[in-house]
Design an enzyme around this catalytic site. Structure first.
Site, short mmCIF file in Angstrom:
data_model
loop_
_atom_site.label_atom_id
_atom_site.label_comp_id
_atom_site.label_asym_id
_atom_site.label_seq_id
_atom_site.Cartn_x
_atom_site.Cartn_y
_atom_site.Cartn_z
N LYS A 73 -4.22 5.38 -1.08
CA LYS A 73 -3.08 6.30 -1.20
C LYS A 73 -1.81 5.61 -1.68
O LYS A 73 -1.14 6.10 -2.60
CB LYS A 73 -2.84 6.98 0.16
CG LYS A 73 -1.63 7.90 0.21
CD LYS A 73 -1.72 8.88 1.37
CE LYS A 73 -2.08 8.20 2.67
NZ LYS A 73 -1.04 7.27 3.15
N THR A 75 -1.61 2.84 -3.32
CA THR A 75 -1.86 2.37 -4.69
C THR A 75 -1.65 3.50 -5.68
O THR A 75 -1.01 3.33 -6.72
CB THR A 75 -3.30 1.82 -4.79
OG1 THR A 75 -3.45 0.75 -3.86
CG2 THR A 75 -3.59 1.31 -6.19
N ARG A 96 7.12 3.63 2.84
CA ARG A 96 7.40 3.07 4.16
C ARG A 96 7.29 1.55 4.13
O ARG A 96 6.64 0.99 3.26
CB ARG A 96 6.40 3.61 5.20
CG ARG A 96 6.52 5.08 5.48
CD ARG A 96 5.40 5.55 6.38
NE ARG A 96 4.10 5.40 5.73
CZ ARG A 96 2.94 5.41 6.35
NH1 ARG A 96 2.90 5.55 7.67
NH2 ARG A 96 1.81 5.28 5.69
N LYS A 107 -6.01 -3.07 8.97
CA LYS A 107 -5.70 -2.07 7.95
C LYS A 107 -5.10 -2.68 6.69
O LYS A 107 -5.30 -2.21 5.58
CB LYS A 107 -4.75 -1.02 8.53
CG LYS A 107 -4.42 0.11 7.56
CD LYS A 107 -3.52 1.13 8.22
CE LYS A 107 -3.17 2.24 7.23
NZ LYS A 107 -2.27 1.78 6.17
N ALA A 275 1.58 7.35 11.24
CA ALA A 275 1.38 8.80 11.16
C ALA A 275 0.43 9.32 12.22
O ALA A 275 0.33 10.53 12.42
CB ALA A 275 0.86 9.18 9.77
N PHE A 303 -1.78 8.37 6.33
CA PHE A 303 -3.12 8.90 6.59
C PHE A 303 -3.37 10.19 5.83
O PHE A 303 -2.90 10.35 4.72
CB PHE A 303 -3.35 9.04 8.10
CG PHE A 303 -3.29 7.73 8.85
CD1 PHE A 303 -4.03 6.63 8.42
CD2 PHE A 303 -2.49 7.57 9.96
CE1 PHE A 303 -3.99 5.42 9.07
CE2 PHE A 303 -2.44 6.35 10.63
CZ PHE A 303 -3.18 5.28 10.20
N PHE A 383 -13.63 4.04 -8.14
CA PHE A 383 -14.21 2.75 -7.73
C PHE A 383 -15.31 2.41 -8.74
O PHE A 383 -15.94 3.30 -9.30
CB PHE A 383 -14.81 2.84 -6.32
CG PHE A 383 -13.81 2.58 -5.22
CD1 PHE A 383 -13.86 1.42 -4.45
CD2 PHE A 383 -12.81 3.50 -4.93
CE1 PHE A 383 -12.95 1.19 -3.44
CE2 PHE A 383 -11.89 3.28 -3.93
CZ PHE A 383 -11.96 2.12 -3.17
N TRP A 411 -5.49 1.14 -9.93
CA TRP A 411 -5.71 -0.19 -9.38
C TRP A 411 -6.02 -1.18 -10.51
O TRP A 411 -5.51 -2.28 -10.55
CB TRP A 411 -6.86 -0.17 -8.36
CG TRP A 411 -7.01 -1.46 -7.61
CD1 TRP A 411 -6.47 -1.77 -6.40
CD2 TRP A 411 -7.72 -2.63 -8.04
NE1 TRP A 411 -6.80 -3.06 -6.03
CE2 TRP A 411 -7.56 -3.62 -7.03
CE3 TRP A 411 -8.47 -2.97 -9.17
CZ2 TRP A 411 -8.13 -4.89 -7.11
CZ3 TRP A 411 -9.02 -4.25 -9.27
CH2 TRP A 411 -8.86 -5.19 -8.24
#
Length: 557
Positions: A73, A75, A96, A107, A275, A303, A383, A411
């Site tokens: 998210k 990224t 954030r 994480k 979150a 999230f 991916f 990415w």
């Protein structure tokens, strides 16, 4: 033939050509007198010197329910901003700040990845400009002042058994969840039970992110409920008279931070509540500053749409006086297959039936966003293991249900990999939306919670423990029931059961505790086994970290 090992995020970041922060400020039309430099590549923004109206449109980036397979998210948020800049849009990304808890845990950080990152990523993921330390200090200064007041005679008749204010630290440390303080005799204070939360769960973090000015910050701090007297009457920070001192500790941290993406897009990073145990959005001060400087502000909420996005729209938007003009939902085929029942170690294998089942999770998040009156765009984050049949399965499903969707590859390609997504976003921004929060503040607490459970999670209802029922009665007695709800639940499931993946139905959410956060201006409802002080995993990320002889970081993602 040898295959080259792909560069890590840290290596990509280190190879990037960063511009001096003064050049980034100039491009964002921030007066140089309004920035306070922290080295060459970071700066604080003095918002008092930016006398413009906040008119920029907000693009909110959210996601499906997260899985260990990854969604990307942050990224996508960064890559989308870079893509909009390539399309000659005046854009700023607002994020954030990372917490050292997940950075040192499992994480990871919050600066994006690959060629869609904010820089300097190692500084941002570690101590940055000291904001989280300032919040930790303010929180713990209040804790010390409470205990000192009791030790020095307890003029307010605070009942040590009913103090609800906890100490915090910005690390995962399960051993500190429950502690005893004041041991060692009369000169060491009054013995009592206490505990630690992680800094990002502190109410001061929430206040920091929801305050609109220094005066508003001070007023909110004054309204913090710290506990109750022996007569069970509430005690506030204003009763101690220390809101001025707490504001003093936060005055410099309250200024938003200016950095840049790999492609030189201005980025404002400020505040960092989780979150799942808080409201999960960056500061209103940062968002409004970005809206003053840019025509488009790309921001993210933590999230999935059931957590951060719901809280952005039901809490932050109410208090900030704005709403999202477009919403992007990030999804990956890997994560959708996990929601369809595939184990993490089997995700490289094509599995269209499982993918089809897992799409149900994405479908629910789309429905949730639409209920707020905003039409979402799905970013299908690529991916390398995705097969063409799997990709076409998702695209055909989206086309059948008239859902905007864009293949996204930021990415690997940076902003160039987000052009299709950016064009969809621009089309939505050109159309009027009908945003509105999901419930009215005048609804009862039970009505508000039921609305979230039924409309956002897809559950059938709510159960309250006896403790939560008593707290609910007390909240209503004191007239605090007109506040929005901040649900604290697992991020992994739409339910409060982490292992219930996909799109579960017919479940009940169990509310075990309701905590009034009167300075922040919401009621926190703890559900399931959610912890306000997480623990470290068996193999924390810290085991891979080191520092080189020249002082550069090693093993930071």
């Amino acid at each position: 033939m040898t295959t080259l090992k792909p560069l890590s995020d840290l290596e990509i970041a280190r190879n990037a050509n960063m511009k001096p922060i003064t050049e980034i400020a100039e491009k964002a039309q921030i007066p140089l007198d309004a920035i306070e430099q922290y080295g060459r590549y970071k700066a604080k923004i003095d918002t008092n010197q930016i006398n413009l109206d906040p008119t920029g449109k907000i693009v909110l980036v959210t996601a499906t329910s997260p899985t260990p397979a990854g969604e990307g998210k942050s990224t996508v948020t960064v890559g989308l901003a870079d893509a909009l800049k390539r399309l000659e849009q005046k854009v700023i990304v607002a994020l954030r700040e990372p917490s050292l808890g997940p950075v040192m845990g499992i994480k990871g950080g919050a600066t994006g990845g690959g060629y869609a990152q904010v820089l300097p990523m190692d500084d941002i993921n570690l101590h940055f400009t000291g904001d989280l330390h300032a919040i930790t200090t303010a929180n713990n200064a209040l804790a010390a002042l409470i205990d000192n007041h009791i030790h020095q005679g307890n003029e307010l008749n605070i009942d040590p058994r009913r103090i609800i204010w906890k100490r915090v630290m910005d690390l995962n440390d399960r051993a500190l969840r429950n502690v005893l303080v004041g041991l060692g005799g009369p000169t060491q204070g009054v013995p009592r039970e206490d505990g630690f939360d992680i800094t990002v769960a502190s109410e001061i973090m929430a206040i920091f992110c929801l305050a609109t000015s220094i005066e508003d910050l001070k007023l909110r701090l004054a309204n913090v409920l710290i506990g109750y007297t022996y007569a069970k009457e509430p005690v506030f920070v204003r009763d101690l008279g220390v809101e001025g001192a707490l504001t003093l500790l936060l005055k410099d941290a309250f200024k938003p931070n200016l950095v840049q993406t790999i492609e030189g897009t201005p980025a404002i990073i400020h505040g960092g509540p989780f979150a799942n145990i808080a409201h999960g959005c960056n500061s209103i001060a940062a968002t409004q500053t970005a809206r003053k400087l840019a025509e488009i502000v790309v921001t993210e909420a933590g999230f999935g749409a059931d957590l951060g996005a719901e809280k952005f729209m039901d809490i932050k938007s109410r208090q900030g006086g704005f709403g999202p003009d477009a919403v992007v939902i990030v999804a990956t085929i890997r994560a959708l297959k996990m929601h369809g029942g595939v184990a993490k170690n089997n995700l490289v294998e094509e599995n269209v039936p499982a993918l089809t089942v897992g799409i149900g999770n994405l479908e629910k998040h789309i429905e949730t966003v639409r209920q707020f009156g905003v039409e979402p765009i799905v970013a299908l984050n690529r991916f390398i293991t995705d097969t063409e049949e799997e990709i076409q399965t998702v695209l055909h499903w989206a086309q059948k249900h008239q859902i905007r969707i864009a293949r996204t590859n930021v990415w690997e390609e940076g902003g160039a990999g987000g052009i299709e997504l950016a064009n969809h976003v621009l089309e939505v921004l050109a159309q009027p939306q009908n945003f509105a929060p999901l419930y009215n503040l005048t609804d009862s607490i039970e009505q508000k919670i039921n609305t979230i459970v039924q409309k956002v999670y897809g559950g059938k209802g709510v159960q309250f423990t006896d403790r939560a029922r008593k707290q609910l009665e007390q909240i209503e007695k004191f007239g605090w029931d007109g506040l929005p709800i901040c649900m604290a639940k697992t991020q992994y499931s739409l339910s409060d059961q982490p292992n219930l993946l996909g799109r579960p139905e017919g479940f009940t959410i169990n509310v075990r505790e309701i905590i009034p956060k009167l300075g922040a201006g919401f009621l926190v409802c703890l559900t399931g086994e959610i912890m306000t002080m997480p623990g470290l995993p068996k193999q924390p990320a810290a085991l891979r970290m080191d520092v080189a002889e020249d002082g550069s970081a090693i093993g930071l993602f």
